[in-house]
Design an enzyme around this catalytic site. Sequence first.
Site, mmCIF file in Angstrom:
data_model
loop_
_atom_site.group_PDB
_atom_site.id
_atom_site.type_symbol
_atom_site.label_atom_id
_atom_site.label_comp_id
_atom_site.label_asym_id
_atom_site.label_seq_id
_atom_site.Cartn_x
_atom_site.Cartn_y
_atom_site.Cartn_z
ATOM 1 N N MET A 184 -9.238 7.798 -0.159
ATOM 2 C CA MET A 184 -10.083 8.193 0.976
ATOM 3 C C MET A 184 -10.626 9.599 0.749
ATOM 4 S SD MET A 184 -7.724 6.863 4.119
ATOM 5 C CE MET A 184 -6.809 5.316 4.023
ATOM 6 N N ASP A 218 -6.415 -6.549 4.343
ATOM 7 C CA ASP A 218 -5.731 -5.257 4.418
ATOM 8 C C ASP A 218 -5.787 -4.751 5.844
ATOM 9 O OD1 ASP A 218 -4.809 -2.674 4.173
ATOM 10 O OD2 ASP A 218 -6.314 -2.027 2.727
ATOM 11 N N ASP A 270 -4.949 3.348 -1.768
ATOM 12 C CA ASP A 270 -6.040 3.649 -0.837
ATOM 13 C C ASP A 270 -6.601 5.031 -1.119
ATOM 14 O OD1 ASP A 270 -6.165 1.321 0.959
ATOM 15 O OD2 ASP A 270 -4.114 1.876 1.461
ATOM 16 N N HIS A 282 -8.569 0.974 -4.114
ATOM 17 C CA HIS A 282 -9.523 0.680 -3.044
ATOM 18 C C HIS A 282 -10.238 1.977 -2.677
ATOM 19 C CE1 HIS A 282 -9.934 -0.520 1.502
ATOM 20 N NE2 HIS A 282 -11.098 -0.460 0.896
ATOM 21 N N GLY A 296 1.389 -2.219 4.104
ATOM 22 C CA GLY A 296 1.925 -0.877 3.936
ATOM 23 C C GLY A 296 3.162 -0.652 4.763
ATOM 24 N N SER A 297 2.982 -0.451 6.058
ATOM 25 C CA SER A 297 4.118 -0.130 6.917
ATOM 26 C C SER A 297 5.110 -1.287 7.006
ATOM 27 C CB SER A 297 3.629 0.262 8.319
ATOM 28 O OG SER A 297 2.785 -0.732 8.865
ATOM 29 N N MET A 326 -12.391 4.055 -0.600
ATOM 30 C CA MET A 326 -13.017 4.235 0.713
ATOM 31 C C MET A 326 -13.719 5.587 0.685
ATOM 32 S SD MET A 326 -10.028 2.676 3.150
ATOM 33 C CE MET A 326 -8.693 2.917 1.992
ATOM 34 N N SER A 347 0.841 -1.200 0.000
ATOM 35 C CA SER A 347 0.000 0.000 0.000
ATOM 36 C C SER A 347 0.872 1.244 0.000
ATOM 37 C CB SER A 347 -0.907 0.017 1.226
ATOM 38 O OG SER A 347 -1.528 1.281 1.345
ATOM 39 N N GLY A 403 -9.048 3.834 7.239
ATOM 40 C CA GLY A 403 -8.850 5.259 7.439
ATOM 41 C C GLY A 403 -7.424 5.668 7.726
ATOM 42 N N HIS A 429 -1.266 -1.257 -4.246
ATOM 43 C CA HIS A 429 -2.550 -1.005 -3.595
ATOM 44 C C HIS A 429 -2.672 0.490 -3.329
ATOM 45 C CE1 HIS A 429 -6.135 -2.218 -1.341
ATOM 46 N NE2 HIS A 429 -5.798 -1.299 -0.444
ATOM 47 N N GLY A 487 -0.851 1.618 9.587
ATOM 48 C CA GLY A 487 -0.114 1.305 10.805
ATOM 49 C C GLY A 487 -0.934 0.825 11.974
ATOM 50 N N MET A 501 -11.347 -6.158 5.413
ATOM 51 C CA MET A 501 -10.472 -5.289 6.195
ATOM 52 C C MET A 501 -10.140 -5.956 7.525
ATOM 53 S SD MET A 501 -9.887 -2.666 4.322
ATOM 54 C CE MET A 501 -9.048 -1.671 5.565
#
Length: 216
Positions: free
Chosen positions: A36, A174, A34, A65, A196-197, A67, A7, A141, A32, A144, A136
């Site tokens: 938002m 995710d 995200d 994705h 991601g992280s 959101m 991500s 939102g 990926h 981490g 999820m």
Amino acid sequence: MIKVAPSILSADFSCLGEEIRKIEAGGADWVHIDVMDGNFVPNLTFGAPVVAKIRKVTKLFFDCHLMVEHPETYIEAFAKAGADQIVVHAEAAKHLHRCLQQIHAQGVKAGVALNPASSLSLVEEVLPDADLFLLMTVNPGFGGQKFIPTVLPKISRLRRMLQYAGLTTDIQVDGGINAETAELVAGAGATVLVAGSYVYGADDAAAAIASLKAVR
């Protein structure tokens, strides 16, 4: 085989092109993205113009994705920007089946996402219509966050539902994915891992991606 979709929410936005090239060289399968809107989730991230720009730096599969509230209003823009797959939330799509039809009409793959507390009954009637289901494993939102283990039986139930319907559709997860949680979700039936992280926070992104791909 496990697919790994880092991500870019956890990437360094000041050099996003370089960050994407890094994961491509490191063996990532997908990017990926995200998206938002600050309404469906309490954060703002990427719009279609950013996707169009980063599309020029890689040939990796773009997994967008959404959101967002009213996802149907964003589908065409993200498809034109270069998305290979657009995932909408069942909780946000007033007419989910129509949303999936809209995505496919743009010539891209269509996915459905569910928040941790949302029931699988929300997707039961569209099992044959989606190319992917995203469960999820954190509340959406923010990056981490800590993995929510109670989603594990939900992954298993979805895999059984798909098998009963004669489908081998990918299940993506995710949130809070690392080498340890990857083993758990893969064991439950997940086939695509968003991280991601874990990837972007590692000293060696390639090694982090390889550790996820090694999960069986």
